[in-house]
Enzyme design. Structure first.
Site, PDB file in Angstrom:
ATOM      1  N   ILE A  15       0.839  -1.208   0.000  1.00 33.34           N
ATOM      2  CA  ILE A  15       0.000   0.000   0.000  1.00 33.34           C
ATOM      3  C   ILE A  15       0.870   1.252   0.000  1.00 33.34           C
ATOM      4  O   ILE A  15       0.581   2.223  -0.720  1.00 33.34           O
ATOM      5  CB  ILE A  15      -0.936  -0.017   1.237  1.00 33.34           C
ATOM      6  CG1 ILE A  15      -1.989  -1.135   1.084  1.00 33.34           C
ATOM      7  CG2 ILE A  15      -1.606   1.340   1.435  1.00 33.34           C
ATOM      8  CD1 ILE A  15      -2.799  -1.426   2.349  1.00 33.34           C
ATOM      9  N   ASP A  34      11.312   3.359   4.881  1.00 31.69           N
ATOM     10  CA  ASP A  34      11.096   1.942   5.174  1.00 31.69           C
ATOM     11  C   ASP A  34      12.262   1.440   6.022  1.00 31.69           C
ATOM     12  O   ASP A  34      13.390   1.920   5.885  1.00 31.69           O
ATOM     13  CB  ASP A  34      10.983   1.120   3.879  1.00 31.69           C
ATOM     14  CG  ASP A  34      10.163  -0.146   4.062  1.00 31.69           C
ATOM     15  OD1 ASP A  34       9.002  -0.182   3.591  1.00 31.69           O
ATOM     16  OD2 ASP A  34      10.655  -1.096   4.716  1.00 31.69           O
ATOM     17  N   VAL A  57      10.194   3.018  12.432  1.00 28.94           N
ATOM     18  CA  VAL A  57       9.207   3.894  13.074  1.00 28.94           C
ATOM     19  C   VAL A  57       9.252   3.803  14.600  1.00 28.94           C
ATOM     20  O   VAL A  57       8.736   4.690  15.291  1.00 28.94           O
ATOM     21  CB  VAL A  57       7.753   3.599  12.594  1.00 28.94           C
ATOM     22  CG1 VAL A  57       7.577   3.996  11.145  1.00 28.94           C
ATOM     23  CG2 VAL A  57       7.367   2.151  12.833  1.00 28.94           C
ATOM     24  N   ASN A  79       1.893   4.227   7.722  1.00 27.84           N
ATOM     25  CA  ASN A  79       1.480   3.039   6.970  1.00 27.84           C
ATOM     26  C   ASN A  79       2.251   1.782   7.398  1.00 27.84           C
ATOM     27  O   ASN A  79       1.760   0.669   7.199  1.00 27.84           O
ATOM     28  CB  ASN A  79       1.695   3.334   5.476  1.00 27.84           C
ATOM     29  CG  ASN A  79       1.585   2.102   4.615  1.00 27.84           C
ATOM     30  OD1 ASN A  79       0.481   1.612   4.371  1.00 27.84           O
ATOM     31  ND2 ASN A  79       2.722   1.562   4.168  1.00 27.84           N
ATOM     32  N   SER A 131      -7.137  -0.747  10.132  1.00 26.85           N
ATOM     33  CA  SER A 131      -7.640  -1.946   9.441  1.00 26.85           C
ATOM     34  C   SER A 131      -9.080  -2.169   9.872  1.00 26.85           C
ATOM     35  O   SER A 131      -9.463  -1.763  10.981  1.00 26.85           O
ATOM     36  CB  SER A 131      -6.803  -3.167   9.853  1.00 26.85           C
ATOM     37  OG  SER A 131      -7.459  -4.360   9.465  1.00 26.85           O
ATOM     38  N   TYR A 144      -2.614  -7.864  16.430  1.00 29.06           N
ATOM     39  CA  TYR A 144      -2.870  -6.937  15.312  1.00 29.06           C
ATOM     40  C   TYR A 144      -4.172  -6.175  15.552  1.00 29.06           C
ATOM     41  O   TYR A 144      -4.229  -4.956  15.414  1.00 29.06           O
ATOM     42  CB  TYR A 144      -2.927  -7.762  14.022  1.00 29.06           C
ATOM     43  CG  TYR A 144      -3.056  -6.978  12.748  1.00 29.06           C
ATOM     44  CD1 TYR A 144      -1.941  -6.418  12.133  1.00 29.06           C
ATOM     45  CD2 TYR A 144      -4.293  -6.822  12.115  1.00 29.06           C
ATOM     46  CE1 TYR A 144      -2.047  -5.717  10.930  1.00 29.06           C
ATOM     47  CE2 TYR A 144      -4.417  -6.133  10.921  1.00 29.06           C
ATOM     48  CZ  TYR A 144      -3.288  -5.583  10.327  1.00 29.06           C
ATOM     49  OH  TYR A 144      -3.389  -4.895   9.145  1.00 29.06           O
ATOM     50  N   LYS A 148      -4.396  -2.186  16.027  1.00 27.07           N
ATOM     51  CA  LYS A 148      -5.140  -1.373  15.050  1.00 27.07           C
ATOM     52  C   LYS A 148      -6.321  -0.655  15.705  1.00 27.07           C
ATOM     53  O   LYS A 148      -6.680   0.455  15.299  1.00 27.07           O
ATOM     54  CB  LYS A 148      -5.612  -2.253  13.888  1.00 27.07           C
ATOM     55  CG  LYS A 148      -4.474  -2.783  13.010  1.00 27.07           C
ATOM     56  CD  LYS A 148      -3.700  -1.665  12.332  1.00 27.07           C
ATOM     57  CE  LYS A 148      -2.685  -2.166  11.327  1.00 27.07           C
ATOM     58  NZ  LYS A 148      -1.918  -1.076  10.710  1.00 27.07           N
ATOM     59  N   GLY A 180       0.166  -6.320  -0.900  1.00 22.26           N
ATOM     60  CA  GLY A 180       0.926  -6.133   0.329  1.00 22.26           C
ATOM     61  C   GLY A 180       0.987  -7.397   1.160  1.00 22.26           C
ATOM     62  O   GLY A 180       1.136  -8.494   0.633  1.00 22.26           O
TER      63      GLY A 180
HETATM   64  N1  LIG Z   1      -2.677  -5.542   2.764  1.00 22.60           N
HETATM   65  C1  LIG Z   1      -3.770  -5.655   3.494  1.00 22.60           C
HETATM   66  O1  LIG Z   1      -4.578  -6.562   3.305  1.00 22.60           O
HETATM   67  C2  LIG Z   1      -4.066  -4.674   4.593  1.00 22.60           C
HETATM   68  C3  LIG Z   1      -5.373  -4.605   5.100  1.00 22.60           C
HETATM   69  C4  LIG Z   1      -5.645  -3.734   6.147  1.00 22.60           C
HETATM   70  C5  LIG Z   1      -4.650  -2.916   6.649  1.00 22.60           C
HETATM   71  N2  LIG Z   1      -3.382  -3.002   6.136  1.00 22.60           N
HETATM   72  C6  LIG Z   1      -2.352  -2.134   6.711  1.00 22.60           C
HETATM   73  O2  LIG Z   1      -1.769  -1.369   5.670  1.00 22.60           O
HETATM   74  C7  LIG Z   1      -0.416  -1.065   6.001  1.00 22.60           C
HETATM   75  C8  LIG Z   1       0.482  -1.472   4.846  1.00 22.60           C
HETATM   76  O3  LIG Z   1       0.343  -2.866   4.659  1.00 22.60           O
HETATM   77  P1  LIG Z   1       0.897  -3.645   3.391  1.00 22.60           P
HETATM   78  O4  LIG Z   1      -0.082  -4.716   3.122  1.00 22.60           O
HETATM   79  O5  LIG Z   1       1.272  -2.712   2.330  1.00 22.60           O
HETATM   80  O6  LIG Z   1       2.189  -4.327   4.069  1.00 22.60           O
HETATM   81  P2  LIG Z   1       3.602  -4.765   3.439  1.00 22.60           P
HETATM   82  O7  LIG Z   1       4.095  -5.831   4.368  1.00 22.60           O
HETATM   83  O8  LIG Z   1       3.493  -5.048   1.990  1.00 22.60           O
HETATM   84  O9  LIG Z   1       4.489  -3.444   3.625  1.00 22.60           O
HETATM   85  C9  LIG Z   1       4.808  -2.947   4.890  1.00 22.60           C
HETATM   86  C10 LIG Z   1       6.138  -2.237   4.818  1.00 22.60           C
HETATM   87  O10 LIG Z   1       6.425  -1.726   6.142  1.00 22.60           O
HETATM   88  C11 LIG Z   1       7.805  -1.884   6.378  1.00 22.60           C
HETATM   89  N3  LIG Z   1       8.036  -1.922   7.828  1.00 22.60           N
HETATM   90  C12 LIG Z   1       7.744  -2.930   8.690  1.00 22.60           C
HETATM   91  N4  LIG Z   1       8.128  -2.608   9.928  1.00 22.60           N
HETATM   92  C13 LIG Z   1       8.662  -1.359   9.863  1.00 22.60           C
HETATM   93  C14 LIG Z   1       9.225  -0.490  10.815  1.00 22.60           C
HETATM   94  N5  LIG Z   1       9.345  -0.861  12.104  1.00 22.60           N
HETATM   95  N6  LIG Z   1       9.661   0.725  10.415  1.00 22.60           N
HETATM   96  C15 LIG Z   1       9.562   1.103   9.109  1.00 22.60           C
HETATM   97  N7  LIG Z   1       9.060   0.293   8.161  1.00 22.60           N
HETATM   98  C16 LIG Z   1       8.601  -0.917   8.527  1.00 22.60           C
HETATM   99  C17 LIG Z   1       8.165  -3.205   5.719  1.00 22.60           C
HETATM  100  O11 LIG Z   1       9.568  -3.296   5.467  1.00 22.60           O
HETATM  101  C18 LIG Z   1       7.312  -3.160   4.443  1.00 22.60           C
HETATM  102  O12 LIG Z   1       8.034  -2.638   3.352  1.00 22.60           O
HETATM  103  C19 LIG Z   1      -0.126  -1.817   7.296  1.00 22.60           C
HETATM  104  O13 LIG Z   1      -0.248  -0.938   8.391  1.00 22.60           O
HETATM  105  C20 LIG Z   1      -1.202  -2.867   7.326  1.00 22.60           C
HETATM  106  O14 LIG Z   1      -1.485  -3.292   8.647  1.00 22.60           O
HETATM  107  C21 LIG Z   1      -3.068  -3.854   5.117  1.00 22.60           C
END
Ligand SMILES: NC(=O)c1ccc[n+]([C@@H]2O[C@H](COP(=O)([O-])OP(=O)(O)OC[C@H]3O[C@@H](n4cnc5c(N)ncnc54)[C@H](O)[C@@H]3O)[C@@H](O)[C@H]2O)c1
Length: 247
Positions: A15, A34, A57, A79, A131, A144, A148, A180
């Protein structure tokens, strides 16, 4: 006109990477942050006006440095997030703490670094990616779900404390997103089919669906929206009785 600056955490994948591309199209200068430096660089290199920022973060010094290196921040998108699945009865406290630390405490640390800049520079917007799990628990997602849900509370708290600085704080609750961290899950055709059928709009969401909502909450078009959680879920949070129609 100076370009607005958007700092996106966890922007090396999923995302966050999709949002970085949308933000570039919308004319922002983007901080692609990241914990995985290579991923951040890969995303930033493909975009105009993007800078790769390695950092965690959970680390206040990393976040302050990211704001400095970007030359300030008008929009922060919290994010970065992780998922650890386990039944609560077996959940390791270390995993639980890690999920809370990244998904909730990390969002606070990043928001504080951004708000300290924004309060002296005419305000800004903070968008927290929560989420639908914050509103509806699901099996094996205990830490989680708790993190969230906490992020929605934190969004509301920040919105009342920081509104007077001209900082708007809102959350997005993505639903079933085909991308993601959920990509491995939706690689299974049966899961895709069942989940798609449960969504009133009849399809899974995309990373761009979430990115578009973030662009809206970052923009002047949402100038009077503060403290809300916007579900980007095709209506699935209201669909509990969809599978059980009144005959
Ligand atoms: N994909 C889904 O289905 C979904 C649904 C609901 C919510 N979300 C939320 O959306 C957000 C993005 O999710 P995504 O699916 O793109 O995940 P993803 O795993 O594809 O990407 C997450 C990124 O965050 C980075 N990251 C992890 N820990 C970190 C830290 N401590 N500091 C800095 N960077 C860090 C990772 O290296 C990765 O590149 C998240 O918060 C996730 O909970 C995702």
């Amino acid at each position: 006109m100076t370009r607005r600056k958007m700092l996106i955490t966890g922007a090396g994948a999923g995302i966050g990477a999709a949002l970085a591309a949308r933000a570039a199209d919308a004319g922002y200068t983007i901080g692609v942050m990241d914990a995985d430096e290579l991923r951040a660089r890969d995303v930033a290199e493909k975009l105009d006006n993007a800078v790769a920022l390695a950092g965690d973060v959970r680390d206040a010094a990393d976040m302050a440095a990211a704001v400095r290196r970007l030359g300030g921040v008008d929009v922060l998108v919290n994010n970065a997030g992780i998922l650890r699945t386990s039944p609560l009865i077996d959940h390791s406290p270390d995993d639980f703490r890690l999920v809370m630390d990244v998904n909730l405490t990390g969002a606070f640390i990043a928001a504080q670094a951004a708000a300290r800049h924004m309060q002296d520079h005419g305000g800004g917007a903070i968008i927290n990616i929560s989420s639908i799990n914050a509103l509806h628990p699901s099996p094996n997602c205990g830490a989680y779900v708790a993190a969230k849900a906490g992020l929605i509370g934190l969004t509301q708290q920040m919105s009342i404390e920081w509104g007077r600085f001209g900082i708007r704080v809102n959350a997005i609750a993505p639903g079933f997103i085909d991308g993601g961290m959920s990509s491995p899950y939706y690689a299974n055709a049966k899961v895709r089919e069942r989940r798609s059928a449960a969504v009133p709009l009849g399809r899974l969401g995309t990373v761009d669906d979430v990115a578009d909502a973030a662009i809206f909450l970052a923009s002047e078009q949402s100038a009077y929206i503060n403290g809300v959680t916007l579900a980007v879920d095709g209506g699935v949070i209201n669909s509990v009785l969809l599978q059980l129609p009144r005959e």
